[in-house]
Scaffold this active site. Structure first.
Site, mmCIF file in Angstrom:
data_model
loop_
_atom_site.group_PDB
_atom_site.id
_atom_site.type_symbol
_atom_site.label_atom_id
_atom_site.label_comp_id
_atom_site.label_asym_id
_atom_site.label_seq_id
_atom_site.Cartn_x
_atom_site.Cartn_y
_atom_site.Cartn_z
ATOM 1 N N GLU A 265 -46.044 9.112 81.110
ATOM 2 C CA GLU A 265 -46.688 8.901 79.412
ATOM 3 C C GLU A 265 -47.988 9.718 79.151
ATOM 4 O O GLU A 265 -48.263 9.762 78.347
ATOM 5 C CB GLU A 265 -47.366 7.609 80.314
ATOM 6 C CG GLU A 265 -45.615 6.908 80.354
ATOM 7 C CD GLU A 265 -44.456 6.776 79.805
ATOM 8 O OE1 GLU A 265 -44.721 6.865 78.754
ATOM 9 O OE2 GLU A 265 -43.581 6.431 80.091
ATOM 10 N N HIS A 268 -46.223 11.713 76.361
ATOM 11 C CA HIS A 268 -46.427 11.646 74.700
ATOM 12 C C HIS A 268 -47.827 11.068 74.380
ATOM 13 O O HIS A 268 -47.826 11.275 72.827
ATOM 14 C CB HIS A 268 -45.964 9.966 75.135
ATOM 15 C CG HIS A 268 -44.374 10.171 75.990
ATOM 16 N ND1 HIS A 268 -43.472 10.558 74.800
ATOM 17 C CD2 HIS A 268 -43.333 9.617 77.012
ATOM 18 C CE1 HIS A 268 -42.303 10.841 75.638
ATOM 19 N NE2 HIS A 268 -42.458 9.896 76.035
ATOM 20 N N GLU A 294 -40.216 12.960 73.446
ATOM 21 C CA GLU A 294 -39.744 13.552 74.840
ATOM 22 C C GLU A 294 -39.723 14.605 75.676
ATOM 23 O O GLU A 294 -39.945 15.011 76.489
ATOM 24 C CB GLU A 294 -37.823 13.147 75.389
ATOM 25 C CG GLU A 294 -37.905 12.558 76.731
ATOM 26 C CD GLU A 294 -38.787 11.094 77.577
ATOM 27 O OE1 GLU A 294 -38.802 10.776 75.998
ATOM 28 O OE2 GLU A 294 -38.617 11.501 78.485
HETATM 29 ZN ZN ZN Z 1 -40.004 9.904 77.596
#
Ligand code: ZN
Length: 501
Positions: A265, A268, A294
């Protein structure tokens, strides 16, 4: 023109404000909201969502976009203003081409389908959810048909998450990947499975969280512009470029759970925090596509966070944090445990080598459903058949088969899965380009230094936000189209050192 552009930006800021409020309500619902808040929260989010949609599809925005076309064409393609107009127009067209009636019917349907899935999965009852799924397929086709002129019926649906990508080119890319991966999986899984028991001892929550936070701080995640909270299904969200949050979950008997979800995370979040501040409040202030997003979570989670160099630096610190559990476990044992490859039935538990097989199965089945070559009633058996042929496994029931992922039950069918594998492929491509520019990055990672890599990613990927499509960005960064070569090279090198390939 200046006046019209300003007017457009003002209107887009209002839409953005509503969307960010909606994200905040959603974050709260997934983190701190007591169960009693559920009904009202659902209503509040629906209201805000409707207002945002109404504001964005306002014909005045369409008029402004038309009026601004000559201005846009007079500017370089990659200028901020031309990009803002272009990206807004694409998304305006997507939002206005689907009739409002279809949008509201489908959102009512998907809410019901999701509810039905939350019961059908624990009960292992595909028959109960089948009528819902048949309706979802019908709606998915109707939505695709709002964009006539496609080559494949999945194209418009794929375009929502991976703009510019098409079913045929993804299918070709995936076929090549599958052809190379299946024999590797067979070779590895014929060998002894690594011992993962060191990860499954008792690891207190607080120390786990502190360790993960310390790493992502070093990665460059800015806690002045973000925070981490607990949830059931980890995600990243943002309310502005100055407030990009991540969530995680901890299992005291599984060290890898919180650790790698945090690194994922944070990847991201680094992307979002790295977007050019000038784009704040506009449609440019987001990632390029689900695949590119991603790619960044996978890059920081896997290519960096599961590498040997990374743990050469961090493992001694991990041993200090958990002396009872790890002081007697050698680095090599730990490294093999976090990179253990095994055939499994559940996508979200899969390792780096087998993960893409899970995704490609879903992608192919989606296409067949949309094409009409596979009926919903035959889906569970088709699922089992593909698991048997690709992974050599068959689930005992549909709970661990076709019912395992929420995507088809909480959204439409088509475009939901390819981003994960595109992200893996792209993660290696971007990392490769960073290494070409700075061959010392691996040495820096061994020293727990990530600045050079982070800065390269900011300059070459993050700052652009959604100015470029994934294909444009890849062309810009690598000078060619998306290819699986860097990814396969990465897998072969890394897993070739762990197993005999
Ligand atoms: Zn992801």
């Amino acid at each position: 023109m200046e006046h019209k552009l300003k007017r457009l930006k003002n209107k887009l800021h209002e839409v953005n404000d509503l969307n960010m409020v909606s994200a905040l309500l959603n974050w709260d619902q997934s983190t701190y909201m007591p169960p009693g808040g559920a009904a009202a929260r659902g209503r509040q989010m629906a209201t805000i969502g409707r207002l945002a949609h109404e504001k964005f599809t306002d014909p005045e925005i369409g008029k402004l976009l038309d009026d601004l076309r000559p201005f846009e064409e007079s500017l370089p393609y990659d200028s901020d203003d031309a990009s803002l107009i272009r990206v807004t127009r694409r998304s305006y067209e997507k939002s206005t081409k689907i009739p409002a009636k279809l949008v509201s019917e489908f959102s009512a349907h998907r809410a019901g389908a999701y509810q039905a899935w939350t019961k059908a999965r624990p009960n292992n009852d595909f028959t109960a959810i089948r009528p819902n799924l048949e309706k979802t397929l019908d709606y998915s086709r109707q939505i695709a048909d709002c964009f006539p002129g496609y080559d494949h019926i999945a194209d418009p649906l794929i375009d929502f998450s991976d703009e510019g990508m098409k079913a045929d080119s993804i299918r070709a890319l995936f076929a090549e990947l599958r052809q190379q991966l299946v024999p590797i999986v067979q070779t590895i899984t014929a060998q002894e499975i690594a011992d993962g028991s060191c990860l499954h001892q008792s690891y207190p929550t607080d120390q786990q969280l502190a360790f993960g936070s310390a790493i992502i701080k070093r990665y460059g995640y800015d806690f002045e512009r973000g925070r981490q909270d607990m949830t059931h299904h980890p995600f990243m969200t943002k309310f502005s470029l100055g407030d990009v949050r991540i969530t995680t979950r901890v299992k005291e008997d599984d060290l890898s759970e919180a650790l790698f979800s945090t690194l994922h995370e944070a990847g991201h979040a680094l992307y979002e925090q790295g977007i050019n501040q000038k784009f704040e409040g506009t449609p440019l202030a987001g990632g390029a596509s689900s695949g590119v997003h991603e790619s960044q979570s996978r890059l920081w989670e896997n290519l960096v966070g599961r590498s040997r160099g990374f743990w050469a630096h961090y493992y001694p610190q991990l041993q200090i944090a958990f002396p009872e559990q790890l002081s007697h476990v050698p680095l090599d044992t730990f490294y093999r445990a976090i990179n253990r490859v095994s055939r499994s039935l559940i996508r979200t538990d899969a390792d780096e080598v087998t993960y893409n097989l899970h995704v490609m199965i879903r992608f192919d089945l989606e296409l067949q459903l949309l094409e009409g070559t596979l009926a919903v009633k035959d889906l569970p058996e088709a699922w089992h058949g593909r698991y048997q042929s690709d992974l050599g496994l068959r689930a005992l029931d549909d709970r661990d088969g076709v019912l395992q992922d929420v995507h088809w039950f909480g959204g439409w069918i088509g475009g939901a899965f390819q981003g994960y594998t595109l992200g893996n492929i792209m993660s290696a491509l971007f990392f490769d380009e960073a290494l070409k520019a700075h061959p010392d990055i691996p040495v820096q990672i061994e020293q727990g230094k990530f600045d050079t890599l982070h800065t390269w990613l900011k300059e070459n990927v993050y700052q652009h936000g959604s100015k470029f499509t994934a294909n444009e960005l890849i062309e810009l960064v690598s000078g060619g189209p998306l290819t699986i070569e860097p990814y396969m090279r990465y897998l072969r090198t890394k897993f070739g050192a762990l197993y005999s390939l």
